[in-house]
Design a protein around this motif. Sequence first.
Motif, PDB file in Angstrom:
ATOM      1  N   ARG A 135       0.851  -1.198   0.000  1.00 43.24           N
ATOM      2  CA  ARG A 135       0.000   0.000   0.000  1.00 43.24           C
ATOM      3  C   ARG A 135       0.885   1.246   0.000  1.00 43.24           C
ATOM      4  O   ARG A 135       1.966   1.242   0.602  1.00 43.24           O
ATOM      5  N   PRO A 136       0.441   2.325  -0.634  1.00 38.44           N
ATOM      6  CA  PRO A 136       1.215   3.566  -0.603  1.00 38.44           C
ATOM      7  C   PRO A 136       1.348   4.106   0.818  1.00 38.44           C
ATOM      8  O   PRO A 136       0.490   3.871   1.669  1.00 38.44           O
ATOM      9  N   ASN A 137       2.431   4.810   1.061  1.00 38.59           N
ATOM     10  CA  ASN A 137       2.697   5.497   2.324  1.00 38.59           C
ATOM     11  C   ASN A 137       2.990   4.566   3.498  1.00 38.59           C
ATOM     12  O   ASN A 137       3.015   5.003   4.648  1.00 38.59           O
ATOM     13  N   LEU A 138       3.204   3.291   3.183  1.00 33.25           N
ATOM     14  CA  LEU A 138       3.681   2.333   4.189  1.00 33.25           C
ATOM     15  C   LEU A 138       4.926   1.619   3.659  1.00 33.25           C
ATOM     16  O   LEU A 138       5.184   0.458   3.979  1.00 33.25           O
ATOM     17  N   THR A 139       5.687   2.319   2.838  1.00 31.79           N
ATOM     18  CA  THR A 139       6.769   1.698   2.078  1.00 31.79           C
ATOM     19  C   THR A 139       7.773   0.955   2.949  1.00 31.79           C
ATOM     20  O   THR A 139       8.141  -0.190   2.645  1.00 31.79           O
ATOM     21  N   TRP A 140       8.227   1.557   4.023  1.00 29.61           N
ATOM     22  CA  TRP A 140       9.299   0.918   4.796  1.00 29.61           C
ATOM     23  C   TRP A 140       8.760  -0.235   5.639  1.00 29.61           C
ATOM     24  O   TRP A 140       9.475  -1.228   5.855  1.00 29.61           O
ATOM     25  N   TYR A 141       7.517  -0.153   6.081  1.00 30.52           N
ATOM     26  CA  TYR A 141       6.877  -1.306   6.722  1.00 30.52           C
ATOM     27  C   TYR A 141       6.729  -2.436   5.708  1.00 30.52           C
ATOM     28  O   TYR A 141       7.078  -3.588   5.984  1.00 30.52           O
ATOM     29  N   ASN A 142       6.202  -2.114   4.525  1.00 27.18           N
ATOM     30  CA  ASN A 142       6.053  -3.124   3.466  1.00 27.18           C
ATOM     31  C   ASN A 142       7.382  -3.808   3.169  1.00 27.18           C
ATOM     32  O   ASN A 142       7.454  -5.027   2.996  1.00 27.18           O
ATOM     33  N   ALA A 143       8.439  -2.997   3.086  1.00 27.29           N
ATOM     34  CA  ALA A 143       9.764  -3.538   2.766  1.00 27.29           C
ATOM     35  C   ALA A 143      10.244  -4.510   3.841  1.00 27.29           C
ATOM     36  O   ALA A 143      10.849  -5.545   3.539  1.00 27.29           O
ATOM     37  N   SER A 144       9.959  -4.191   5.105  1.00 24.42           N
ATOM     38  CA  SER A 144      10.379  -5.093   6.189  1.00 24.42           C
ATOM     39  C   SER A 144       9.661  -6.435   6.094  1.00 24.42           C
ATOM     40  O   SER A 144      10.240  -7.488   6.385  1.00 24.42           O
ATOM     41  N   LYS A 145       8.405  -6.401   5.671  1.00 23.41           N
ATOM     42  CA  LYS A 145       7.646  -7.650   5.540  1.00 23.41           C
ATOM     43  C   LYS A 145       8.062  -8.420   4.280  1.00 23.41           C
ATOM     44  O   LYS A 145       8.041  -9.656   4.268  1.00 23.41           O
ATOM     45  N   GLY A 146       8.433  -7.703   3.231  1.00 25.19           N
ATOM     46  CA  GLY A 146       9.005  -8.367   2.062  1.00 25.19           C
ATOM     47  C   GLY A 146      10.297  -9.068   2.423  1.00 25.19           C
ATOM     48  O   GLY A 146      10.583 -10.178   1.942  1.00 25.19           O
ATOM     49  N   TRP A 147      11.076  -8.436   3.273  1.00 29.10           N
ATOM     50  CA  TRP A 147      12.314  -9.053   3.774  1.00 29.10           C
ATOM     51  C   TRP A 147      11.985 -10.355   4.493  1.00 29.10           C
ATOM     52  O   TRP A 147      12.666 -11.379   4.299  1.00 29.10           O
ATOM     53  N   MET A 148      10.954 -10.350   5.321  1.00 26.98           N
ATOM     54  CA  MET A 148      10.577 -11.556   6.066  1.00 26.98           C
ATOM     55  C   MET A 148      10.197 -12.696   5.122  1.00 26.98           C
ATOM     56  O   MET A 148      10.535 -13.856   5.366  1.00 26.98           O
ATOM     57  N   ILE A 149       9.490 -12.361   4.040  1.00 21.98           N
ATOM     58  CA  ILE A 149       9.072 -13.390   3.091  1.00 21.98           C
ATOM     59  C   ILE A 149      10.283 -14.009   2.393  1.00 21.98           C
ATOM     60  O   ILE A 149      10.389 -15.231   2.255  1.00 21.98           O
ATOM     61  N   THR A 150      11.216 -13.155   1.957  1.00 23.50           N
ATOM     62  CA  THR A 150      12.432 -13.669   1.321  1.00 23.50           C
ATOM     63  C   THR A 150      13.267 -14.467   2.312  1.00 23.50           C
ATOM     64  O   THR A 150      13.822 -15.528   1.973  1.00 23.50           O
ATOM     65  N   ALA A 151      13.366 -13.989   3.541  1.00 25.26           N
ATOM     66  CA  ALA A 151      14.097 -14.725   4.573  1.00 25.26           C
ATOM     67  C   ALA A 151      13.462 -16.095   4.803  1.00 25.26           C
ATOM     68  O   ALA A 151      14.171 -17.106   4.960  1.00 25.26           O
TER      69      ALA A 151
END
Length: 248
Positions: A146-162
């Motif tokens: 979602r827009p305006n939650l970029t850095w939160y989104n990125a942290s969760k994308g990191w979790m998925i890749t991890a």
Amino acid sequence: MRLNEKIAIVTGGASGFGAGIVKKFVEEGAKVIIADLNIELGKELAAELGDNASAIEVDVASGDSVKAMIDQVVTDHGKIDIVVNNAGIGHIPQPMDELCETVFDRIFQVNAKSVYNLAHYVVPLMKKAGSGAILNVASTGGVSPRPNLTWYNASKGWMITATRGMAVELAPFGIRVNAINPVAGDTPLLKTFMGEDTPEIREKFLSTIPIGRFSTPEDMGNAACFLCSDEASMVTGVAMEVDGGRCI
């Protein structure tokens, strides 16, 4: 009793999705450690659930704090079968270039470094045992941001890749690693994501979820129970969307 006699740690287990996972695990026979920074809330939940639940204070962003917690669990129970990395924080919606560095750092310490911290101390125990299940609570934001939650989104994308990387590396040791991606739920974090809690903003959020409701702690508990049970013995590296169709 799909988790009978399993020893499970649920970080951030005192409230919200974490509490739903804790309750389901206890119902299914596990002995659950509620690992939370809010120790009083954790103790309240443990008292409500009885002898198969206990609470330990921990800051998942701190390696020393996590080590002390793991050492205590091993002393008390002799083993760790399941770890649920549920603890997480968000930020008020705002343009990505306006989020302050202090908040950014805390988001990645709690949402990403915590996974490293738990793995650093738990994986050696699971390797020795030749079994184990790790579940990371990510987010639909890591798949469909979602827009305006970029850095939160990125942290969760990191979790998925991890999750996927851990699954591939740890499969030969009998350790499974999966994730669940909830959509927004009616939990203490909801107001953080929405900015403010009004009927209009809730309606806007719900309009993006085809099933027409928020995720619940019970939804997360049911999905987590399956993925951490022997029923899912052939399932690893999956990021299961528990989102009512949000990511379609």
